[in-house]
Design an enzyme around this catalytic site. Structure first.
Site, PDB file in Angstrom:
ATOM      1  N   THR A 229       0.884  -1.162   0.000  1.00  0.00           N
ATOM      2  CA  THR A 229       0.000   0.000   0.000  1.00  0.00           C
ATOM      3  C   THR A 229       0.923   1.213   0.000  1.00  0.00           C
ATOM      4  O   THR A 229       2.121   1.088   0.255  1.00  0.00           O
ATOM      5  CB  THR A 229      -0.897   0.043   1.250  1.00  0.00           C
ATOM      6  OG1 THR A 229      -0.074  -0.091   2.402  1.00  0.00           O
ATOM      7  CG2 THR A 229      -1.933  -1.059   1.222  1.00  0.00           C
ATOM      8  N   LYS A 232       0.722   3.618   4.432  1.00  0.00           N
ATOM      9  CA  LYS A 232       1.086   3.256   5.819  1.00  0.00           C
ATOM     10  C   LYS A 232       2.386   3.982   6.173  1.00  0.00           C
ATOM     11  O   LYS A 232       2.395   5.207   6.163  1.00  0.00           O
ATOM     12  CB  LYS A 232       1.170   1.729   5.934  1.00  0.00           C
ATOM     13  CG  LYS A 232      -0.179   1.040   5.675  1.00  0.00           C
ATOM     14  CD  LYS A 232      -0.131  -0.436   5.972  1.00  0.00           C
ATOM     15  CE  LYS A 232      -1.491  -1.096   5.857  1.00  0.00           C
ATOM     16  NZ  LYS A 232      -1.835  -1.517   4.483  1.00  0.00           N
TER      17      LYS A 232
HETATM   18  N1  DSN Z   1      -5.960  -3.321   7.426  1.00  0.00           N
HETATM   19  C1  DSN Z   1      -4.533  -3.079   7.333  1.00  0.00           C
HETATM   20  C2  DSN Z   1      -3.893  -3.093   8.672  1.00  0.00           C
HETATM   21  O1  DSN Z   1      -4.436  -2.451   9.542  1.00  0.00           O
HETATM   22  O2  DSN Z   1      -2.849  -3.690   8.860  1.00  0.00           O
HETATM   23  C3  DSN Z   1      -3.887  -3.995   6.411  1.00  0.00           C
HETATM   24  O3  DSN Z   1      -4.507  -3.918   5.186  1.00  0.00           O
END
Ligand code: DSN
Length: 421
Positions: A229, A232
Site C-alpha cells: 500500500t 502506511k
Molecule cells: N488493514 C490493514 C492493517 O491495519 O494492517 C492492512 O490492510
C-alpha cells in the site's frame, strides 16, 4: 450554476458532509492515533489527491490509452512509475492498484491458476486477510496453506516455512505481515522458494516506508513480486503498488488492467508520485529513524509497566501487546483507550483463544504520532497513559485526568497548521 461555483461551496451545498469532514479532522487532531497502518499525509499529497485529475479517464498505460486527452496524465503516471522503481531499486512498477488488496489479487491473477497451491502467513499469527483467508477471494479461488510463528519466541519459524513449502509444493510463497514486529528475512524466503520451485511475493505494505529509507532490508533482490500500500509507513495517499522484475512486467500490467480494474484513479496516482518524491529525501529518512526510535521507546516502557509484548520487542514501527496477563480483552482495551483519546486496534495474538472480534491483544504503531513530531519522551508518556487507563478503568477522576493529558499532548503537536486547538 457553473461547476466551479458549486464545487467551491461544500459547506453551503452539503453541510452534512462538510460537518462530518470537519468532525473527522477534529477527531484526528484530538486523538493519539496508534493504529500501525495509519499515518497523516503532507499538504502536497493532499493537494494532488484532491485535484481535478479526478475528472480524467485513462484506461490503459502511458502512451497506450483508450481515451484521448491523456498527455498530462501520461506524464504523471510515468513520473510515478520511475520514482517508484528508483526508490525501491526494481525494474518495473505498476502504480494503478486502487488498494493493497487489489495489488495482491493482481499478482495472483498474473501467476496462478484457480486452485493452485500458495503458502502464506497465517492471519491469526500476523498475516493478512488477502494472504489466503477463507473469507477473502484469495482463500476462495486458490489453495492457500499457512505458516506461523514459533509458539515460544513469537518469531517467524523459517524451518516451519521450509517444512510446509516442501509438503505443499506451492506455486507461490507470500512473505509479509500486518501484525509482526520483527525484521523479515527475505533472503531465507527466497532460498526456500527456489528450493521448491515457487515464485516469491513480498507484501511490504506495513514496512514500505522503512524499506524506502533503508531501515529494513529491501526485498527487491529476492522477490519476484513486491506488493504494497502507499499509505502506511510510506505516508502517501490511500492506494496500492506492485513492483516486479522486467520479465513479469507485461503479465502484471495486464492483470491490473484489464484483468481486475478499469480506469486508474489519476489523482491518486499523482499523489503517489508526490509521496515517492518525498520518500526520496533526507527528511523522510530522519522521519523513519524516529518512527523506529519511538517504537522501541514505546516497547521498552510498556515492558517496564509489566505488559507482555509478542517477541519481547520490535524491529519495526509496531508492537503487539498480549493482554492475557492483564485480564482484559483486546476489544475492551480498544474501547477504553479510545474513550480517553488513544486510538488503537484490537488484534489477535498467535494461538489466541478469543474470537477475531474480541481478541487478546492490541497492536500499537508509531508512524502517525511521529508524523506529528512526537519523540521518545512522548512515547514514555503514552505507555504510562495506556497503563493508567487500563488500571484505572473504574476511576472516573483518573480517566478525566488522562483525557486532559491526551488533549494537551495533541494540542502541542498539531496535525495540520490550519487546525488550531
Ligand atoms: N488493514 C490493514 C492493517 O491495519 O494492517 C492492512 O490492510
Amino acid at each position: 450554476m457553473p461547476v466551479e461555483e458549486n464545487s467551491n461551496s461544500l459547506q453551503l451545498f452539503d453541510p452534512q458532509i462538510a460537518k462530518a469532514i470537519e468532525d473527522e479532522k477534529r477527531r484526528q487532531q484530538d486523538k493519539l492515533i496508534l493504529i500501525a497502518s495509519e499515518n497523516c499525509v503532507s499538504n502536497a499529497v493532499l493537494q494532488a489527491q484532491g485535484s481535478i485529475l479526478t475528472n480524467k479517464y485513462a484506461e490503459g498505460y502511458p502512451g497506450q490509452r483508450y481515451y484521448g486527452g491523456c498527455e498530462y496524465v501520461d506524464t504523471i503516471e510515468e513520473l510515478a512509475r520511475i520514482r517508484a522503481t528508483d526508490l525501491f531499486g526494481v525494474d518495473h512498477a505498476n502504480v494503478q492498484p486502487h488498494a493493497g488488496a487489489l495489488a495482491n489479487l493482481a499478482v495472483y491473477v498474473a501467476v496462478l491458476q484457480t486452485g493452485d497451491s500458495v503458502l502464506g502467513m497465517d492471519r491469526a499469527h500476523g498475516g493478512h486477510l488477502t494472504h489466503g483467508s477463507p473469507v477473502n477471494i484469495s482463500g476462495m479461488y486458490y489453495n492457500f496453506y499457512s505458516y506461523g510463528v514459533d509458539p515460544d519466541s513469537g518469531y517467524l519459524d523459517m524451518e516451519e516455512v521450509r517444512r510446509m513449502a516442501k509438503k505443499v509444493s506451492p506455486r507461490l510463497i507470500v512473505a509479509g505481515a500486518s501484525a509482526y514486529s520483527r525484521e523479515i528475512d527475505f533472503s531465507a524466503f527466497h532460498d526456500i522458494a527456489r528450493e521448491v520451485g515457487a515464485y516469491l511475493m513480498v507484501d511490504m505494505a506495513h514496512i514500505a516506508g522503512l524499506i524506502a529509507a533503508g531501515l529494513h532490508s529491501n526485498p527487491a533482490p529476492f522477490a519476484d513480486f513486491i506488493t504494497s500500500t502507499t499509505h502506511k509507513t510510506l505516508r502517501g495517499p490511500r492506494g496500492g503498488l506492485i513492483l516486479c522484475r522486467q520479465q513479469f512486467a507485461r503479465a502484471i500490467d495486464k492483470a491490473v488492467f484489464p484483468g481486475i480494474q478499469g480506469g486508474p484513479l489519476m489523482h491518486i496516482v499523482a499523489a503517489k508520485a508526490v509521496a515517492f518524491k518525498e520518500a526520496d529525501t533526507e527528511e523522510f529518512r530522519l522521519y523513519q529513524e524516529q518512527v523506529l526510535k519511538n517504537s522501541r521507546a514505546l516497547a521498552k516502557e510498556m515492558i517496564e509497566m509489566g505488559f507482555e509484548l509478542l517477541t519481547g520487542g520490535t524491529d519495526n514501527h509496531l508492537i503487539l501487546v498480549d493482554l492475557r496477563s492483564k485480564n482484559i480483552s483486546g476489544q475492551e482495551a480498544e474501547s477504553l483507550l479510545d474513550e480517553v483519546g488513544i486510538t488503537v486496534n484490537k488484534n489477535a495474538v498467535p494461538f489466541d483463544e478469543e474470537s477475531a472480534l474480541v481478541t487478546s491483544g492490541i497492536r500499537l504503531g508509531t508512524p502517525s504520532v511521529t508524523s506529528r513530531g512526537m519523540k521518545e519522551k512522548e512515547m514514555e508518556t503514552i505507555a504510562q497513559l495506556i497503563n493508567d487507563t487500563l488500571e484505572s478503568r473504574q476511576d472516573p477522576l483518573a480517566i478525566s485526568k488522562i483525557k486532559r493529558t491526551v488533549r494537551e499532548m495533541c494540542a502541542d503537536h498539531p496535525l495540520y497548521q490550519d487546525i488550531i486547538s
